[in-house]
Write a protein that holds these residues in place. Structure first.
Motif, PDB file in Angstrom:
ATOM      1  N   LYS A 198       5.162  -0.097   8.922  1.00 33.40           N
ATOM      2  CA  LYS A 198       5.353  -0.686   7.787  1.00 33.40           C
ATOM      3  C   LYS A 198       5.788  -1.401   7.518  1.00 33.40           C
ATOM      4  CE  LYS A 198       5.183   2.306   3.346  1.00 33.40           C
ATOM      5  NZ  LYS A 198       3.933   2.102   3.522  1.00 33.40           N
ATOM      6  N   THR A 233       3.645  -4.717   8.230  1.00 34.76           N
ATOM      7  CA  THR A 233       2.306  -4.326   7.836  1.00 34.76           C
ATOM      8  C   THR A 233       2.065  -4.955   6.263  1.00 34.76           C
ATOM      9  OG1 THR A 233       1.781  -2.619   8.976  1.00 34.76           O
ATOM     10  CG2 THR A 233       0.434  -3.156   7.109  1.00 34.76           C
ATOM     11  N   GLU A 234       2.986  -4.713   5.051  1.00 30.21           N
ATOM     12  CA  GLU A 234       3.022  -5.093   4.467  1.00 30.21           C
ATOM     13  C   GLU A 234       3.427  -6.790   4.169  1.00 30.21           C
ATOM     14  OE1 GLU A 234       6.095  -2.156   2.192  1.00 30.21           O
ATOM     15  OE2 GLU A 234       4.614  -0.905   2.282  1.00 30.21           O
ATOM     16  N   PRO A 239       3.361  -9.613   6.780  1.00 25.73           N
ATOM     17  CA  PRO A 239       2.961  -9.400   8.371  1.00 25.73           C
ATOM     18  C   PRO A 239       4.200 -10.968   8.754  1.00 25.73           C
ATOM     19  CG  PRO A 239       0.959  -9.965   7.237  1.00 25.73           C
ATOM     20  CD  PRO A 239       2.744  -9.470   6.288  1.00 25.73           C
TER      21      PRO A 239
END
Length: 190
Positions: A154, A157-158, A160
């Motif tokens: 996560k 993803t938030e 990179p």
């Protein structure tokens, strides 16, 4: 300083008069990589907006390898030991520059003056406090609801680019695992 106004004006338009008052109180502060911005026991006197660089929130331990990292702030974000700033009590944690960092800061007393004299000051105060609260709340919920592997995935993803900018030992501490456990997670998902 333009970045601060742009950030604020994503939420509310600031009159030139209010901007002049607020920006006249800002002070540019620069810290070298690894320097301490605020140490345990010091009272936070600033809310700052990062112009460039990365800051880390940590609880220092006698063995530096056991320091607990619990937050990061990046370019175009507000940063502060906000609980200390609000209560005017000494901080229980440290704020450190992870890279060379430049920030625009407003002191507690100057912010109180801006609050009293302008609508924009109240909006700026609210925006910075809401952002700092949401970061804290999101982290707490993640620690309670997700596995270390889910937190790692996560996080990247938030954000990179985080993997390029933050040493892995700090990432491991942030997601609540040892560096060895993070290494195993990374092997498993690659």
């Amino acid at each position: 300083m333009k970045n601060i106004r742009d950030y604020i004006e994503k939420t509310v338009v600031i009159s030139d008069e209010d901007w002049q008052l607020f920006s006249s109180k800002l002070k540019n502060r620069v810290f070298k990589k690894k320097s301490i911005i605020l140490d345990v026991g010091e009272t936070e006197n600033y809310i700052s907006f990062i112009e460039s660089g990365i800051a880390r929130f940590l609880i220092p331990k006698e063995d530096k390898d056991k320091d607990i990292t619990f937050g990061f702030c990046f370019k175009n974000e507000f940063v502060s030991a906000y609980d200390s700033f609000l209560t005017r009590k000494p901080s229980l944690y440290r704020l450190q520059a992870l890279s060379d960092i430049s920030m625009w800061s407003i002191s507690y007393s100057d912010l109180q003056e801006v609050y009293a004299k302008s609508f924009a000051g109240n909006v700026i105060g609210r925006l910075s406090s809401e952002r700092l609260f949401l970061i804290k709340s999101k982290r707490e919920q993640s620690l309670l609801n997700h596995t270390a592997e889910e937190r790692y995935l996560k996080l990247f993803t938030e954000r990179p680019n985080l993997i390029k900018e933050i040493p892995l030992k700090y990432v491991a501490s942030y997601i609540g695992v040892t560096a060895q456990a993070l290494s195993r997670i990374r092997k498993r998902i690659s």
